[in-house]
Each structure stands twice: as structure tokens, then as C-alpha cells.
Design an enzyme around this catalytic site. Structure first.
Site, PDB file in Angstrom:
ATOM      1  N   GLU A  40       0.983  -1.186   0.018  1.00 34.00           N
ATOM      2  CA  GLU A  40       0.034  -0.104  -0.082  1.00 34.00           C
ATOM      3  C   GLU A  40       0.884   1.327  -0.075  1.00 34.00           C
ATOM      4  O   GLU A  40       1.063   1.847   1.128  1.00 34.00           O
ATOM      5  CB  GLU A  40      -0.875  -0.122   1.188  1.00 34.00           C
ATOM      6  CG  GLU A  40      -1.769   1.136   1.189  1.00 34.00           C
ATOM      7  CD  GLU A  40      -3.047   1.141   2.491  1.00 34.00           C
ATOM      8  OE1 GLU A  40      -3.924   1.672   2.275  1.00 34.00           O
ATOM      9  OE2 GLU A  40      -2.986   0.132   3.087  1.00 34.00           O
ATOM     10  N   LYS A 171      -3.252 -14.376  18.181  1.00 38.71           N
ATOM     11  CA  LYS A 171      -3.725 -14.299  16.992  1.00 38.71           C
ATOM     12  C   LYS A 171      -5.274 -14.397  16.677  1.00 38.71           C
ATOM     13  O   LYS A 171      -5.847 -14.898  15.680  1.00 38.71           O
ATOM     14  CB  LYS A 171      -3.228 -15.193  16.017  1.00 38.71           C
ATOM     15  CG  LYS A 171      -1.589 -15.117  16.063  1.00 38.71           C
ATOM     16  CD  LYS A 171      -0.812 -16.166  15.235  1.00 38.71           C
ATOM     17  CE  LYS A 171       0.803 -16.134  15.619  1.00 38.71           C
ATOM     18  NZ  LYS A 171       1.337 -17.229  15.203  1.00 38.71           N
ATOM     19  N   ASP A 247       5.983 -12.281  13.530  1.00 40.14           N
ATOM     20  CA  ASP A 247       4.980 -13.230  13.078  1.00 40.14           C
ATOM     21  C   ASP A 247       3.956 -11.946  12.649  1.00 40.14           C
ATOM     22  O   ASP A 247       3.078 -11.618  13.621  1.00 40.14           O
ATOM     23  CB  ASP A 247       4.552 -13.969  14.198  1.00 40.14           C
ATOM     24  CG  ASP A 247       3.734 -15.138  13.685  1.00 40.14           C
ATOM     25  OD1 ASP A 247       2.958 -14.747  12.665  1.00 40.14           O
ATOM     26  OD2 ASP A 247       3.525 -16.115  14.485  1.00 40.14           O
ATOM     27  N   HIS A 342      -4.655   8.434  -2.800  1.00 38.41           N
ATOM     28  CA  HIS A 342      -4.467   6.922  -3.255  1.00 38.41           C
ATOM     29  C   HIS A 342      -4.542   6.818  -4.694  1.00 38.41           C
ATOM     30  O   HIS A 342      -3.637   6.195  -5.403  1.00 38.41           O
ATOM     31  CB  HIS A 342      -5.664   6.239  -2.734  1.00 38.41           C
ATOM     32  CG  HIS A 342      -5.538   5.595  -1.518  1.00 38.41           C
ATOM     33  ND1 HIS A 342      -5.153   4.302  -1.080  1.00 38.41           N
ATOM     34  CD2 HIS A 342      -5.813   6.038  -0.054  1.00 38.41           C
ATOM     35  CE1 HIS A 342      -5.190   4.071   0.164  1.00 38.41           C
ATOM     36  NE2 HIS A 342      -5.273   5.257   0.836  1.00 38.41           N
TER      37      HIS A 342
END
Length: 354
Positions: A40, A171, A247, A342
Site C-alpha cells: 500500500e 492471533k 510473526d 490513493h
């Protein structure tokens, strides 16, 4: 060569260094550039804008390391709820024995505390450890496994179910991590003068504060968010995590944080609270050449007291999150600004014409 080795490859993610960010507080007090790996592309200039704002403020971004602990929960089946409760009381009375067991299985892990939940005849134990400069996933699991073995052999009426009972919580979205903490808990704050808000962010403190309430607090509540109220912590977290060998799946709990903005007589007080930053500077993935180079340039491979390098990384990560969060919220107070950015950074010239 086995199939895993034969199929091994490297996924190249574009990376840029952003900043420097002016950081002060109880861990870092200097200008720091940050590596961010992302597809991005507007994220780099957005965080860069926040970094520039930090350099225009007296204290920059003040980052306070509030707490740190890695967790692993285990699951046992008891004969009944009374047996489970008796086991919890016994464990509380023998914490010194539990800490000794942990010290015997790891040089760096230290047992800090134990929390429990009883559901029927199921006993969930949530162990909390300090893990030095490591994020501590494997270290905490090894220690929990040793504790689990000890508990089963010394306390009657308990039976093994799993070395992970989801009360960790690893997670996954949960409330428990925000309440009790998992990883590093860091609060990042900045006080931006009115003139800087108006000339550099093209907005006002009141507009940012109002948008934060209406978007991050009310909007997230309507969406059913759990202990979270922010615009896009996950963007900055993933970019830093990928660049420093973390991670990446830990952005699930890491992105559960709270943005707070306040109009202070025209000046903007802006903060990001991140209670679940799971980061480390040693361990799995940290020996890769590019990770080693990035951590070294970040100053996170220096000869310091155990744990200080990981604390530094957590603080720098939190400051990066604030930079991107501030820039995005300011942009969203102005109609069309987010989309124009963007279009400029993500679309080719021919695409922009369509």
C-alpha cells in the site's frame, strides 16, 4: 532436498525507510527512522507526514512502555468444578514452585502471574511470562508445557486437554488481551500546536477530535468491535512487522487499540494506546539477512540489558502507528483528500484518466 526446501521462495514486499520520527519517553529519546514493508504505497507518505509533525512538536511523540508479558493458556479437564477451584488455590499457594519449574526449562522466561477461568469441569489457566528480547511464542509454550506436566502429576483430579486453550489469546480477536495484556503495552502521545494542525494537517483539533469520536468510537461500536477504536493500526503494524521479521499474524491482537483525540484550546492532543504489541528482536525469522540489517539500523541489535532491544522496537512501532493514524484521520476531515492521495500513489497515469 525435501519438498519444503524445493518449493522454498522469497516473497518480495516493497520496503522504504520512513522518518525520522522524533520519539521521547521512558525507552527511546531520539530521532528514529523506521522500515516499513507494504504494497500500500500511500502508507509511506502518510506515515512520513506524521513523522514530520513529530519533529515540529517540542517533545515529539512521547512513548510510554506500560507493561510487557507473553501468554500461553492451557486447558485441563477436572473431575468437577470443585476440583478445578481447589487446584487453582493450590497453584496460587505454590507460585514459587511454578517459577522454579519455568527457570529450569528456559534461561530467559520468567513466570509473572497466572489467571484462570472455570467453565463446568474445564479449567483454563493463562500463564504470563517475561521473555527477554524474544517475542516469546515458543518460549511461553515450552514453559507452559512444563507447568502442565507438573500440574497433572501433582494435583489429583486433573486431566490433560490441550497445551493451548484459546484463553491466551494468540492471533485472535478477544477482550482478555486488552484487559490483561499480551506482548508490549505502549501508549504513544503527542501535543500538536494549533498552527501546526492548521498549516500541516489542514484541519483543526476540534474536527479531528469529533471525527475520532464519531468514526473510531461510535462507528466501531456499531460494527461490534471488541476493545478497539482506531482507524487503521493494522496497516502500520503489518508494515513494521514484515520489515523486522515478526510473526505477521500477531497484528490480529496488535491492532486492537484505542485512539484518543482532544481539542486543548486549539492544540491537538492525540494518542494511540496499543496493549498487545507482540514483537521481538531475537528468535525465529530474525536471522534473515534483511531482518538483521533492518534491526541493526533501527538500533535494536545493540549490546543492551536483556529485553531492552525488544522494548525499543515496540516503542518505535507504536510511534509509527501514531504517525499513520494521525495523518489518516486528518485527511478524512477533508472531503476528497484520502481518495486523491490513493489515486496519486496507487494508480498508473493511464488509470488516473479513467
Amino acid at each position: 532436498m525435501n519438498s519444503i526446501e524445493r518449493d522454498a521462495a522469497t516473497a518480495a514486499v516493497p520496503l522504504r525507510w520512513v522518518g525520522p520520527i522524533k520519539i521521547t519517553g521512558n525507552v527511546v529519546d531520539e530521532l528514529v527512522e523506521v522500515p516499513m514493508a507494504t504494497y500500500e504505497s500511500p502508507l509511506w507518505p502518510s506515515v512520513s507526514r506524521g513523522a514530520k509533525i513529530s519533529r515540529l512538536c517540542d517533545r515529539g511523540i512521547v512513548c510510554t512502555l506500560v507493561d510487557e508479558r507473553m501468554t500461553r493458556s492451557v486447558l485441563l479437564e477436572a473431575d468437577d468444578a470443585g476440583t478445578a477451584l481447589a487446584a487453582v488455590r493450590r497453584l496460587r499457594a505454590t507460585m514459587s514452585d511454578l517459577r522454579r519449574i519455568v527457570s529450569e526449562c528456559s534461561r530467559y522466561a520468567e513466570l509473572l502471574d497466572v489467571h484462570h477461568q472455570i467453565a463446568g469441569n474445564l479449567l483454563f489457566l493463562r500463564f504470563e511470562f517475561s521473555t527477554g528480547d524474544a517475542a516469546g511464542h515458543n518460549m511461553a509454550t515450552l514453559a507452559a508445557d512444563s507447568l502442565l506436566t507438573h500440574i497433572i502429576h501433582t494435583l489429583p483430579g486433573l486431566h490433560y486437554e490441550s497445551v493451548s486453550g484459546n484463553f491466551c489469546t494468540d492471533k485472535k480477536v478477544s477482550a482478555v488481551n486488552g484487559i490483561l495484556g499480551r506482548g508490549k503495552n505502549v501508549v504513544a502521545e503527542i501535543l500538536i500546536p494549533r498552527t501546526v494542525v492548521e498549516t500541516r494537517l489542514h484541519t483543526t483539533a476540534r474536527r479531528v477530535a469529533d471525527l475520532n469520536i464519531r468514526k473510531n468510537l461510535i462507528g466501531t461500536n456499531l460494527a461490534g468491535g471488541i476493545r478497539t477504536a482506531n482507524a487503521h493500526y493494522a496497516n502500520m503494524l503489518l508494515a513494521v512487522y514484515l520489515a523486522t521479521g515478526q510473526d505477521a499474524a500477531n497484528i490480529v491482537e496488535g491492532s486492537q487499540g484505542i485512539t484518543y483525540a482532544d481539542d486543548q484550546a486549539g492544540d491537538l492532543y492525540f494518542s494511540c494506546t496499543l496493549p498487545n504489541l507482540v514483537v521481538g528482536t531475537v528468535g525465529n525469522g530474525k536471522s534473515l539477512d534483511f531482518v538483521t540489517a533492518n534491526l541493526t539500523r533501527l538500533g535494536c541489535r545493540a549490546a543492551r540489558e536483556t529485553g531492552e532491544n525488544a522494548r525499543r522496537l515496540a516503542v518505535v512501532t507504536a510511534a509509527s502507528v501514531l504517525c499513520g493514524e494521525l495523518s489518516l484521520l486528518a485527511a478524512q476531515t477533508n472531503p476528497g483528500e484520502l481518495m486523491r492521495t490513493h489515486l496519486h500513489f496507487e494508480r498508473s497515469p493511464s488509470d488516473r484518466e479513467n
